[in-house]
Design a protein around this motif. Structure first.
Motif, PDB file in Angstrom:
ATOM      1  N   MET A  38      -0.945   1.845  -5.863  1.00  0.00           N
ATOM      2  CA  MET A  38      -0.809   0.388  -5.777  1.00  0.00           C
ATOM      3  C   MET A  38       0.530  -0.119  -6.345  1.00  0.00           C
ATOM      4  O   MET A  38       1.171  -0.958  -5.722  1.00  0.00           O
ATOM      5  CB  MET A  38      -1.990  -0.304  -6.457  1.00  0.00           C
ATOM      6  CG  MET A  38      -3.296  -0.189  -5.698  1.00  0.00           C
ATOM      7  SD  MET A  38      -3.401  -1.304  -4.267  1.00  0.00           S
ATOM      8  CE  MET A  38      -3.296  -2.889  -5.068  1.00  0.00           C
ATOM      9  N   ASN A  42       3.079  -2.163  -4.182  1.00  0.00           N
ATOM     10  CA  ASN A  42       3.488  -3.512  -4.592  1.00  0.00           C
ATOM     11  C   ASN A  42       5.005  -3.614  -4.756  1.00  0.00           C
ATOM     12  O   ASN A  42       5.593  -4.666  -4.528  1.00  0.00           O
ATOM     13  CB  ASN A  42       2.807  -3.913  -5.904  1.00  0.00           C
ATOM     14  CG  ASN A  42       1.320  -4.207  -5.717  1.00  0.00           C
ATOM     15  OD1 ASN A  42       0.834  -4.223  -4.591  1.00  0.00           O
ATOM     16  ND2 ASN A  42       0.612  -4.435  -6.799  1.00  0.00           N
TER      17      ASN A  42
ATOM     18  N   ASN B  25      -4.683  -8.230  -3.207  1.00  0.00           N
ATOM     19  CA  ASN B  25      -5.208  -7.583  -4.400  1.00  0.00           C
ATOM     20  C   ASN B  25      -6.216  -8.496  -5.096  1.00  0.00           C
ATOM     21  O   ASN B  25      -6.331  -9.684  -4.788  1.00  0.00           O
ATOM     22  CB  ASN B  25      -4.083  -7.097  -5.323  1.00  0.00           C
ATOM     23  CG  ASN B  25      -3.297  -8.222  -5.959  1.00  0.00           C
ATOM     24  OD1 ASN B  25      -3.871  -9.189  -6.458  1.00  0.00           O
ATOM     25  ND2 ASN B  25      -1.972  -8.103  -5.935  1.00  0.00           N
ATOM     26  N   LEU B  66      -7.460  -3.461  -4.854  1.00  0.00           N
ATOM     27  CA  LEU B  66      -7.564  -4.320  -3.679  1.00  0.00           C
ATOM     28  C   LEU B  66      -8.875  -5.094  -3.749  1.00  0.00           C
ATOM     29  O   LEU B  66      -9.887  -4.577  -4.232  1.00  0.00           O
ATOM     30  CB  LEU B  66      -7.540  -3.472  -2.401  1.00  0.00           C
ATOM     31  CG  LEU B  66      -6.271  -2.635  -2.175  1.00  0.00           C
ATOM     32  CD1 LEU B  66      -6.473  -1.689  -0.984  1.00  0.00           C
ATOM     33  CD2 LEU B  66      -5.068  -3.532  -1.958  1.00  0.00           C
TER      34      LEU B  66
END
Lengths: 293, 161
Positions: A38, A42, B25, B66
């Protein structure tokens, strides 16, 4: 930043996950705990087309001891390792190391499989796998294969896994009764990626190392199982012997410079760690003083 | 397949059935979709801790999860902990000890501190610092935050005995 758009599939079984990987190839990425993937998404370092979420595959989570093999499922979270009595007994090095992996909120999500497949050269677990002689179990379209940890890490964020393979488990030999370990890392803030770290597993008999496996991390493009350890096995450890090992270690290092440390600082800290490790394991504080470190 | 995906979850005890894009997210989901803006978004890559929430009872980084991964989960945000009174004493201690100035890190700090106090009745200062090490504060220098957590722990132990 925010991750760019991607398609999402929730895998229903290991077989299903492998099929999804086979169908989508390099465009697909496995999402396990997401604590490395992630951030990378990001920061737009990677932009997968498809995320295959294996988070609900309970069959991949858990710690089992069978005979002298400790099997850890890929989805086993860091917090599970930290709290596991099996890990504390059979792989205490790993228990020590996990306490240095990030922070509680990240350890609650991050998984061992995710960490190993991500293969950050500054992370703790890959080096532990080298020190503990782990075997990585992967499943792909052709079935299962076992990869020795020393062959698994091939570069920065690179492993021996093909884009169609899923890391499903890690196998560790249980630590023999007489073995001991050492773990330490230098970091600016507790839980941050190490500037340099060392995970070591040893067997000591009569004040000598009968076995010594030294897994350094953040000293190159992959974790390093240093051959310098051989200079310390089955010999009387004198300052001269330690000095020879430190020189040999220096020749194996290929540290990067970044905002945390120069290559020269990393070389220095790696030597400090090796000297402290030997001195601590042998309970010989005199080895750590003087001009060595 | 980049289309919105159906999710059902519980947020602060209330059922939520909705659709989200896979890329959304959990932090953005609670802020933008549910208007629960107490969860702050700082670094968006897991370093600062401002987005800390609880998922199935465990603290997590909402920026590193997420929203689709929270399907079937129970999520608690700072609004939930605050409204239920669970951390009223901790919040009062933060105020009394000047453990916040701008307040941006405070929701995440409270989440992490309460998580520690649930696991460990009377942690020493080193343990408090270690547990809060994943939460940045740029105002206080942390001393007052550690003071507030330590005094809350002492008060709770006193009440229990």
């Amino acid at each position: 930043m925010k991750a760019s758009a991607f398609a999402y599939a929730r895998a229903t079984s290991v077989k299903n996950a492998v099929e999804l990987l086979a169908a989508h190839g390099d465009g697909a990425k496995i999402l396990s705990g997401g604590q490395s993937l992630m951030p990378a998404m990001n920061l737009r370092l990677i932009s997968p087309e498809l995320i295959v979420d294996i988070g609900e595959l309970a069959e991949l989570r858990g710690i089992v001891v069978q005979g002298d093999i400790l099997t850890i499922g890929a989805l086993t979270r860091h917090v599970d390792l930290l709290k596991s009595p099996e890990i504390a007994i059979h792989a205490p090095l790993l228990a020590d190391a996990i306490a240095h992996v990030a922070h509680p909120a990240i350890r609650n999500r991050g998984t061992i499989g995710g960490s190993l497949a991500h293969a950050d050269p500054a992370s703790e677990l890959p080096a532990c796998m080298l020190a503990l002689e782990a075997t990585i179990v992967a499943r792909g379209p052709q079935g299962e294969r076992r990869i020795a940890a020393r062959d698994f890490f091939t570069g920065i964020y690179e492993t021996a896994l093909s884009s169609q393979e899923l890391l499903v488990a890690v196998e560790l030999p249980t630590a023999p009764h007489e073995s001991t370990h050492y773990f330490h890392e230098f970091a600016r803030r507790h839980g941050d990626y190490a500037i340099v770290g060392l995970a070591a597993q040893a067997v000591i008999r009569d004040g000598r190392f009968a076995d010594l496996r030294l897994g350094f991390f953040a000293v190159g493009d992959r974790p390093l199982l240093t051959a310098a350890a051989h200079k310390l096995i089955n010999v009387a450890i004198s300052p001269t012997a330690l000095s020879a090992a430190l020189s040999a270690l220096d020749g194996e290092l290929d540290p990067q410079g970044d905002q945390q440390a120069t290559p020269a600082m990393r070389r220095h800290l790696a030597r400090v760690l090796l000297a402290r490790c030997v001195s601590t394991l042998l309970s010989r504080p005199e080895l750590c003083v003087g001009g060595l470190v | 397949m980049t289309a919105p995906i159906s999710i059902s979850l519980e947020v602060n005890g209330e059922r939520v059935d909705t659709y989200v894009l896979p890329r959304t997210n959990l932090a953005d989901f609670v802020r933008e979709h549910l208007k629960l803006t107490g969860t702050h978004v700082g670094c968006e890559h897991g370093v600062c801790g401002a987005c800390t929430v609880r998922v199935n009872g465990d603290i997590v980084r909402a920026c590193l999860m997420l929203a689709v991964q929270a399907n079937n989960a129970s999520v608690e945000t700072i609004e939930g902990l605050s409204d239920s009174g669970e951390i009223a004493d901790l919040q009062a201690a933060f105020r009394d000890r000047n453990a916040l100035q701008c307040g941006f890190c405070t929701p995440g700090m409270l989440m992490a501190a309460q998580d520690l106090l649930k696991q460990s009745a009377e942690p020493d200062r080193e343990k408090i610092r270690e547990h809060l090490s994943g939460n940045y504060c740029r105002c206080t220098g942390y001393q007052a935050i550690v003071d507030a957590v330590a005094s809350t722990a002492r008060a709770r132990v006193g009440r229990a005995s």
